[in-house]
Motif scaffolding. Structure first.
Motif, PDB file in Angstrom:
ATOM      1  N   UNK A 318       1.921 -19.220  -0.198  1.00 22.79           N
ATOM      2  CA  UNK A 318       2.793 -18.534  -1.150  1.00 22.79           C
ATOM      3  C   UNK A 318       2.354 -18.758  -2.596  1.00 22.79           C
ATOM      4  N   UNK A 321      -1.518 -17.229  -3.158  1.00 25.52           N
ATOM      5  CA  UNK A 321      -1.867 -15.840  -2.852  1.00 25.52           C
ATOM      6  C   UNK A 321      -2.277 -15.038  -4.084  1.00 25.52           C
ATOM      7  N   UNK A 322      -1.485 -15.158  -5.142  1.00 23.21           N
ATOM      8  CA  UNK A 322      -1.762 -14.369  -6.338  1.00 23.21           C
ATOM      9  C   UNK A 322      -3.095 -14.747  -6.979  1.00 23.21           C
ATOM     10  N   UNK A 325      -6.044 -13.290  -4.642  1.00 21.07           N
ATOM     11  CA  UNK A 325      -6.117 -11.848  -4.380  1.00 21.07           C
ATOM     12  C   UNK A 325      -7.201 -11.124  -5.179  1.00 21.07           C
ATOM     13  N   UNK A 329      -9.529 -12.252  -1.444  1.00 22.14           N
ATOM     14  CA  UNK A 329      -9.086 -13.237  -0.471  1.00 22.14           C
ATOM     15  C   UNK A 329      -7.575 -13.191  -0.374  1.00 22.14           C
ATOM     16  N   UNK A 330      -7.036 -14.078   0.420  1.00 26.63           N
ATOM     17  CA  UNK A 330      -5.638 -14.081   0.754  1.00 26.63           C
ATOM     18  C   UNK A 330      -5.145 -15.505   0.520  1.00 26.63           C
ATOM     19  N   UNK A 331      -3.869 -15.695   0.274  1.00 27.91           N
ATOM     20  CA  UNK A 331      -3.343 -17.047   0.145  1.00 27.91           C
ATOM     21  C   UNK A 331      -3.744 -17.909   1.322  1.00 27.91           C
ATOM     22  N   UNK A 359      -9.857  -9.444   4.587  1.00 22.50           N
ATOM     23  CA  UNK A 359      -9.688 -10.740   3.936  1.00 22.50           C
ATOM     24  C   UNK A 359     -10.222 -11.871   4.818  1.00 22.50           C
ATOM     25  N   UNK A 432      -1.814  -6.872   3.494  1.00 24.64           N
ATOM     26  CA  UNK A 432      -0.485  -7.230   3.025  1.00 24.64           C
ATOM     27  C   UNK A 432      -0.136  -8.643   3.457  1.00 24.64           C
ATOM     28  N   UNK A 433       0.829  -9.206   2.779  1.00 26.34           N
ATOM     29  CA  UNK A 433       1.152 -10.605   3.042  1.00 26.34           C
ATOM     30  C   UNK A 433       2.375 -10.707   3.941  1.00 26.34           C
TER      31      UNK A 433
END
Lengths: 649, 80
Positions: A318, A321-322, A325, A329-331, A359, A432-433
């Motif tokens: 969480x 993630x930002x 991105x 990549x992803x969190x 990702x 999407x997360x």
């Protein structure tokens, strides 16, 4: 009887699975896809039943490749894994959303057991379920309540399965699923289903504490705090790596020396010959080379699964993630990347949790650029060799700074390559997360242990095969060569040793060195010399580059053999002395600052690890991605080293 | 007052009115985000993205661009 185990993520589905199958589990793949399939067996009244654990999912309509298996198996009566009975695990504290999946499965008409899990959590939240009322909505279902985390309800569940096995209920007429690509139909179904579930919840769920408002727990306040959140994460990482570096070394050394001694003992007690050499120098060290990674993999997954079980890991996803991105990549990429600082193998294996294909691929492709622990022996040798022991600005140790720089170089390269891959790779869907942040729980040690055991098993049996095969190949290439020149060189080495009055040990080293030089690998070293000359390397380094394809740390061992350094002494120091004295034909030094730095850069980038390649092949189910990886990392290594060498010389 | 879920402040409650047609609308619906559902925005990640919301007692995190697809009705200030 074939039983399917289904449920939402975070419902304790794996606890239920472990509860009724214990350690009688196997990990495999669903046919045709790389989705992990756990199968367990259970014995009831002398009959053996198979329990298949399906990926956790919120709906039968898939949102990731993993989840697609559930739809394809349950919608096809002829599928290999099509079950006779279905067990659906639901989290009682979160009944409505959990019943969504359950009611979809119930509508398939298969005999169904509904497991109301997490009784304790529901009670704590002031919820109680009236099972009779619930059953009135799903009359054909068996309802069992459990608290699998503490082992409660095992008997009840076993009895329910036994009852079904005794007299398998008739299949009800199924309500057909929507076609997999008809989203409108699926949306309508979702809306209708939730309207129905409202009624179910209204009548069967009672809330003791009606006014209980959703509140942010104090742990969440801390874990997602803009400052403390990252500090805590950094501290946890620090502790985990301290443990891995401090404790993995002990069993790794034991495995290393154990296998070396065993091979030595065996070669003395077996008759000399090709067969003995193959076993003692090829196969046994090869197996040792597989097993030596196990302590790191086990420790890392031990920590990761604790963090996952407690619910902390999803908070890390969480808050990261930002930041990840913009890099494509992803969190969820953070765990694989961090793991890769210890070893890329568990790192690549940990990408499974990333649902988005693109990702996940980017994470797998860049993970080996993070400097792993196998690079440390190479870095330390080269730094000691060419970087002076001085301090800069009075406080910074130059050697330490260079080491730090190498780690940073790997990290920056990983992030840059990720950005480039983000542009190049074509994605099938938009990433999407939408992630559930589960409630905090204390870890179940049984589940942790089973996860570790599974990861280790997959590594040994799947990746191990490739690693063993390549080690044997490398051994053969280093042992055999065109027989004429080999004989000549060995005789020459013996003659020289005699003239120099060398001891027996020193003679053996000379012979080993001569043997390696005239072996196929030695020839390969000569053969690639023109290619690596612009990087500042000679054929001896070429040999070490080839052999260290097995694993980076082999570089040091190969150089020791080539420069005939006695391994029982302080290898590093004597090796460094020898390397310092090493001259080219024209009398200039081989290991100048430029050549040393160029080698360091080469090792930062090059995919010198067959074990990682084997794991990438396994995880992506094709040779395409490992080959792409070895290609772009090789190019980075070559040109990076070329530029470094030319800048410094 | 109609707003996007991404605009709701932490701690505030809002009722879903509709979800913009998109590839993840179905997945949101399956998670229980349907018109009429009351959700509470719990907290945000350090850079304000993603956000965490309460749906019926479980915490769901959504990226800001995902949350902006969800249109909500915010109750007027009078209700505390």
């Amino acid at each position: 009887m074939k039983i399917a185990l289904l449920g939402n993520p975070n419902t304790g589905k794996s606890s239920v699975f472990n509860l009724i199958t214990g350690l009688r589990q196997q990990v495999g793949n669903f046919p045709g896809v790389t989705v992990e399939k756990k199968t367990g067996t259970l014995q009831i009244d002398g009959n053996t039943h198979t329990l298949i654990d399906f990926p956790g999912t919120y709906s039968l309509y898939p949102r990731s490749k993993d989840e697609q298996v559930v739809y394809s198996v349950l919608s096809d009566e002829n599928a290999d894994d099509y079950p006779e009975v279905v067990v659906v695990v639901v989290d009682q504290s979160n009944l409505e959303r959990n019943l969504f999946l359950f009611s979809q499965i119930y509508d398939l008409g298969l005999p169904t057991i509904l497991v109301l899990n997490m009784t304790d959590l529901a009670q704590r939240n002031g919820l109680s379920v009236d099972t009779d009322k619930l059953k009135s909505f799903f009359p054909a279902a068996h309802i069992v309540s459990t608290n699998a985390r503490v082992g409660m309800g095992k008997e009840r569940l076993m009895t329910a399965i036994a009852d079904m096995a005794q007299a398998v209920p008739e299949r009800r007429t199924p309500i057909p699923l929507c076609p997999i690509d008809d989203v409108t139909c699926q949306e309508q179904e979702a809306a209708t289903r939730y309207t129905f579930l409202h009624q179910v919840i209204d009548s069967s769920l009672s809330r003791i504490d009606h006014e209980k408002k959703a509140a942010v727990s104090s742990l969440d306040r801390l874990f997602v705090h803009p400052i403390f959140g990252y500090i805590i994460f950094a501290a946890i990482l620090f502790i985990v790596f301290q443990f891995i570096f401090a404790f993995a070394v002990i069993p790794m050394d034991l495995i290393d020396t154990g296998f070396a001694e065993f091979a030595g003992w065996l070669s003395l007690s077996m008759p000399n010959g090709v067969f003995s050499d193959l076993i003692c120098q090829g196969i046994i060290p090869g197996i040792g080379g597989v097993l030596v990674f196990v302590p790191q993999i086990a420790l890392l997954f031990f920590f990761i699964s604790i963090l996952e079980e407690t619910g902390y890991l999803s908070r890390v996803v969480f808050i990261m993630d930002r930041l990840m991105r913009p890099l494509g990549l992803n969190g969820k990429s953070i765990v694989p990347l961090m793991s890769s600082v210890a070893c890329a193998i568990p790192g690549v294996m940990a990408t499974r949790t990333i649902a988005d294909w693109k990702e996940r691929m980017i994470t797998i492709l860049v993970a080996p650029l993070m400097s792993c622990s196998a690079r440390i022996p190479v870095y330390t040798l080269l730094i000691a060799l060419v970087i002076p022991k001085t301090t800069i600005l009075g406080i910074f140790n130059l050697q330490g700074l260079v080491l730090f720089g190498l780690y940073t170089l790997g990290l920056v390269a990983a992030l840059l390559v990720a950005v480039i891959l983000k542009i190049i790779l074509k994605s099938r869907d938009k990433g999407f997360l939408m992630l559930e942040l589960p409630s905090f729980k204390s870890p179940r040690w049984g589940n942790v242990g089973i996860t570790v055991w599974e990861k280790v098993k997959v590594f040994i049996f799947d990746a191990g095969k490739v690693i063993l095969a390549i080690s044997i190949l490398l051994w053969a290439l280093a042992t055999y060569g065109p027989s004429e020149s080999m004989k000549k060189n060995i005789a020459l080495a013996k003659k020289e040793s005699k003239e120099l009055h060398l001891s027996e040990a020193e003679t053996n080293q000379r012979v080993a060195s001569a043997k390696m030089e005239s072996s196929y690998i030695g020839h390969l070293g000569h053969f690639i010399e023109p290619v690596i000359k612009p990087l500042g390397y000679d054929w001896k380094i070429g040999i070490s580059l080839i052999t260290s394809f097995a694993a980076r740390e082999v570089f040091v061992g190969s150089l020791s053999t080539i420069y005939s350094v006695n391994e029982t002494d302080n290898v590093n120091k004597r090796l460094i002395d020898k390397m310092r004295d090493e001259k080219r034909a024209n009398g200039s030094k081989v290991y100048t600052l430029a050549a040393g730095a160029s080698l360091m850069v080469f090792y930062v980038f090059a995919m010198q690890c067959m074990a990682t390649l084997a794991v990438v092949k396994r995880e992506t189910n094709s040779w395409k991605w490992p080959l792409i990886q070895i290609g772009f990392m090789g190019a980075l290594a070559y040109f990076g080293a070329l530029i470094t060498f030319n800048l410094l010389s | 007052m109609t707003a996007k879920l991404s605009e709701i402040k932490n701690g505030n409650c809002a009722t879903v009115t509709s979800i913009v047609d998109s590839s993840i609308r179905l997945k949101m619906m399956e998670m229980g985000l349907l018109p009429g559902k009351a959700v509470t925005v719990l907290f945000r990640a350090p850079l304000g993205d993603p956000i965490a919301i309460d749906v019926n007692g479980f915490i769901l995190s959504l990226r800001l661009d995902e949350a902006s697809l969800i249109l909500v009705e915010e109750p007027s200030l009078a209700i505390a």
